[in-house]
Design an enzyme around this catalytic site. Sequence first.
Site, mmCIF file in Angstrom:
data_model
loop_
_atom_site.group_PDB
_atom_site.id
_atom_site.type_symbol
_atom_site.label_atom_id
_atom_site.label_comp_id
_atom_site.label_asym_id
_atom_site.label_seq_id
_atom_site.Cartn_x
_atom_site.Cartn_y
_atom_site.Cartn_z
ATOM 1 N N ASP A 260 0.824 -1.219 0.000
ATOM 2 C CA ASP A 260 0.000 0.000 0.000
ATOM 3 C C ASP A 260 0.855 1.264 0.000
ATOM 4 O O ASP A 260 0.606 2.204 -0.762
ATOM 5 C CB ASP A 260 -0.930 0.013 1.217
ATOM 6 C CG ASP A 260 -2.068 -0.982 1.100
ATOM 7 O OD1 ASP A 260 -2.244 -1.558 0.014
ATOM 8 O OD2 ASP A 260 -2.786 -1.186 2.101
ATOM 9 N N ASP B 109 8.659 12.406 5.631
ATOM 10 C CA ASP B 109 8.413 12.182 7.059
ATOM 11 C C ASP B 109 7.620 10.904 7.316
ATOM 12 O O ASP B 109 6.683 10.899 8.115
ATOM 13 C CB ASP B 109 7.683 13.378 7.668
ATOM 14 C CG ASP B 109 7.768 13.391 9.204
ATOM 15 O OD1 ASP B 109 8.702 12.753 9.745
ATOM 16 O OD2 ASP B 109 6.911 14.007 9.852
#
Length: 287
Positions: free
Chosen positions: A10, A27
């Site tokens: 995913d 991040d």
Amino acid sequence: MWLVQHCAQDVLEALAFLHREGYVHADLKPRNMWSADDQCFKLIDFGLSFKQGNQDVKYIQTDGYRAPEAELQNTLAQAGVELEVHCTAAVDLWSLGIILLEMYSGAKLKDTVRSQEWEDNSAAVIDKIFVSKSEAHPAIPVYHLRDLIKSMLLKSPQQRCTASTALLSPFFSIPFAPHIEEMVLLPSPVLRLLNLIDDSHLHNEDEYEDILEDMKEECQKYGSVVSLLIPKENPGKGQVFVEYSSSSDAKEAQRLLTGRTFDGRFVVATFYPLRAYRRGYLYQTLQ
């Protein structure tokens, strides 16, 4: 392994799209990634993201998931040194590599990645982690995952795999079935109830229909039931599958049904992958 494979695929698909558009997430970390209603892992929190080649954020990535080139850039930025070459999409692959290695090992690796042993030979450290866990999955070719992670954690960003090439790994050609612990971890609109139905009830049509009605009536106390299935044969024989209209209804039902007693039987309630349920695929490897 099902959880690791699901997360990796995913997130890589999301990164492949993001990187094709020219953006760096900058991040990635294992927090709030699972979307219960959409039944997938998602990228969120784009506060440090930037257009590749036009980086306007000096300090990127969270400690513990920070690529070596981002670590260097952050250090130089703190010292007031301007860099002509900025970080690329390769920093996202590094972060995902650490996340997957932590998921597989079951341990935080912040100190490991900072160690001299890692600096000297990170591949050997990864090998050691996989050797130490190999007995847990004797029949599963975990070396596919090991090699995929290694390709994400190469020190040189130019040598790291891209999200698109990572998706071609043989690790994704093997369908893993979820373990019962994984099905407790990831909320879904579908519940799977164990230890409820005696096999003898399945072969008496009148009793079977009564059980279906009773279970639907009971499950509707916790939310809107879309469908209910009790297979008469394997796989899934005697298990109760309940699809709710939302994952929040299913979570409430799971909380309230787990540990309940019906006819002297203690109920075990786990979630069940919505995609598999709607395809009629009932996993056999659940223990």
